[in-house]
Design a protein around this motif. Structure first.
Motif, PDB file in Angstrom:
ATOM      1  N   LEU A   1      55.682  65.766  37.638  1.00  0.00           N
ATOM      2  CA  LEU A   1      55.540  64.382  37.182  1.00  0.00           C
ATOM      3  C   LEU A   1      55.773  63.381  38.309  1.00  0.00           C
ATOM      4  O   LEU A   1      55.016  62.433  38.470  1.00  0.00           O
ATOM      5  N   THR A   2      56.816  63.631  39.104  1.00  0.00           N
ATOM      6  CA  THR A   2      57.113  62.659  40.172  1.00  0.00           C
ATOM      7  C   THR A   2      55.990  62.646  41.215  1.00  0.00           C
ATOM      8  O   THR A   2      55.686  61.605  41.783  1.00  0.00           O
ATOM      9  N   SER A   3      55.348  63.793  41.431  1.00  0.00           N
ATOM     10  CA  SER A   3      54.284  63.817  42.442  1.00  0.00           C
ATOM     11  C   SER A   3      53.037  63.061  41.957  1.00  0.00           C
ATOM     12  O   SER A   3      52.178  62.714  42.742  1.00  0.00           O
ATOM     13  N   GLN A   4      52.962  62.831  40.632  1.00  0.00           N
ATOM     14  CA  GLN A   4      51.783  62.107  40.122  1.00  0.00           C
ATOM     15  C   GLN A   4      52.162  60.783  39.484  1.00  0.00           C
ATOM     16  O   GLN A   4      51.405  60.232  38.709  1.00  0.00           O
ATOM     17  N   ASN A   5      53.338  60.308  39.809  1.00  0.00           N
ATOM     18  CA  ASN A   5      53.823  59.088  39.147  1.00  0.00           C
ATOM     19  C   ASN A   5      53.066  57.858  39.650  1.00  0.00           C
ATOM     20  O   ASN A   5      53.176  57.491  40.823  1.00  0.00           O
TER      21      ASN A   5
END
Ligand code: PEP
Ligand code: MN
Length: 353
Positions: free
Chosen positions: A54-58
């Motif tokens: 999730l953080t890599s695509q936030n």
């Protein structure tokens, strides 16, 4: 409120409803995963992987720390679910496996039945005279179960280690003479065959609660076992130790709370009363309380025994010696016969026996 604000407010309400819908969808999906993965459930590693994804695509504007925090919190409930699945595992000791109480019948005594059981006797068997004196007095008072150690787990190797097989022989002779059920500790699988000839119930002491070879070995016998809670054992560890015995084929197991180690110095151990209703709730096995080892003192035995029985214990264990000051182990906590009679009367007057 301005029209614009009203519009934003209702937009936010709509988003919240969508989020709620999605959260429920998330819960249903996670539940399916937990079911498929059974014992393992969703792990910390799974959560980490999801959060990283999730953080890599936030897309922002929420920063990654906040995303991590929010999703970790969210996934937390699934980690808990995993734990529930573990405790929901149908352990043989569990009420979920068997809802009715296990009653262990030995001669005319029932453990876990409708009436309470008193187990009394000396810490150690020291002589025929000593044991017979106590046993006769107890029998006379109406007590049916005699305890006494022959193999003693002593902290120091220089302390009295018990009379061994000789002690067990004395126990059988005395019990046959007065007509009582007997209980004595064994510390190693190698003692099982001999002890089986002389005693009715094997006690596994606190120090051996997780002696897995011993648990497996007594599990392979049909003989009743009284399993004591370890010095620092959690209730989960305690019931899993009992599970070893049932898993190996023996369901005649009783649990006994005997106090746990805490910082408290006024008692030898701390009597965990909450263990009684919890063990009764969680398992179908008889649950007893050893007030002597739990407290290490004589003056509060009656109150503690009443508390134990009021909390739902099936019985109580207490150490009784004809002359406690002269005893070879646990001199400070054993009560003499007169003191026992007062203790016993106190419990009877309160309607527990
Ligand atoms: C005993 O009951 O004799 C005994 C040694 O107790 P524990 O194992 O609970 O210390
Ligand atoms: Mn003792």
């Amino acid at each position: 409120m301005s029209e614009k604000l009203q519009q934003l407010q209702s937009q936010l309400n709509g988003i919240n409803r969508q989020l709620l819908h999605l959260l429920n969808e998330q819960a249903r999906t996670a539940d399916k995963i937990v079911r498929i993965k059974e014992n393992q459930g969703i792990t910390e590693a799974d959560v980490q992987q999801m959060v990283n994804g999730l953080t890599s695509q936030n897309p922002g504007p929420i920063d990654n720390d906040t995303v991590m925090y929010l999703f970790r919190e969210m996934f937390h409930i699934y980690l808990k679910k995993k734990k529930d699945v573990k405790t929901e595992q149908k352990l043989l000791v569990s009420r979920r496996h068997k809802s009715e109480d296990t009653i262990i019948r030995i001669k005319h005594t029932e453990f876990g039945g409708t009436s309470h059981v008193m187990i009394a006797g000396p810490c150690s068997i020291e002589s025929r005279d000593q044991l017979l004196t106590v046993a006769a007095a107890l029998k006379n008072a109406g007590v049916t179960v005699l305890r006494g150690g022959a193999f003693k787990p002593r902290t120091s190797p220089y302390d009295f280690q018990g009379l061994g097989v000789e002690g067990l022989k004395i126990m059988k002779e005395v019990a046959d003479e007065v007509g009582m059920v007997t209980i004595s500790e064994i510390m190693s699988p190698s003692q099982i065959d001999t002890a089986a000839r002389y005693v009715d119930i094997f006690q596994i002491g606190a120090r051996n609660m997780q002696n897995f070879d011993l648990l497996k070995a007594v599990g392979q016998t049909g003989q009743p076992v009284l399993l004591k809670r370890g010095l620092s054992a959690t209730l989960e560890e305690f019931i899993l130790a009992a599970e070893y015995i049932l898993y190996n084929g023996n369901d005649r197991v009783m649990l006994i709370e005997r106090g746990i180690r805490t910082f408290e110095k006024w008692t030898r151990n701390t009597l965990d009363i909450s263990a009684v209703p919890l063990l009764k709730q969680e398992t179908h096995l008889p649950v007893l309380v050893d007030v002597s080892h739990a407290t290490g003192r004589k003056d509060i035995l009656l109150s503690c025994a009443k508390a134990a029985l009021a909390a739902g214990a099936d019985g109580v264990m207490v150490e009784v010696h004809p002359n406690p000051q002269a005893s070879r182990s646990d001199a400070n906590q054993q009560i003499n016969i007169d003191e026992f009679n007062t203790f016993w009367k106190g419990l009877r007057d309160s309607g527990f026996f």
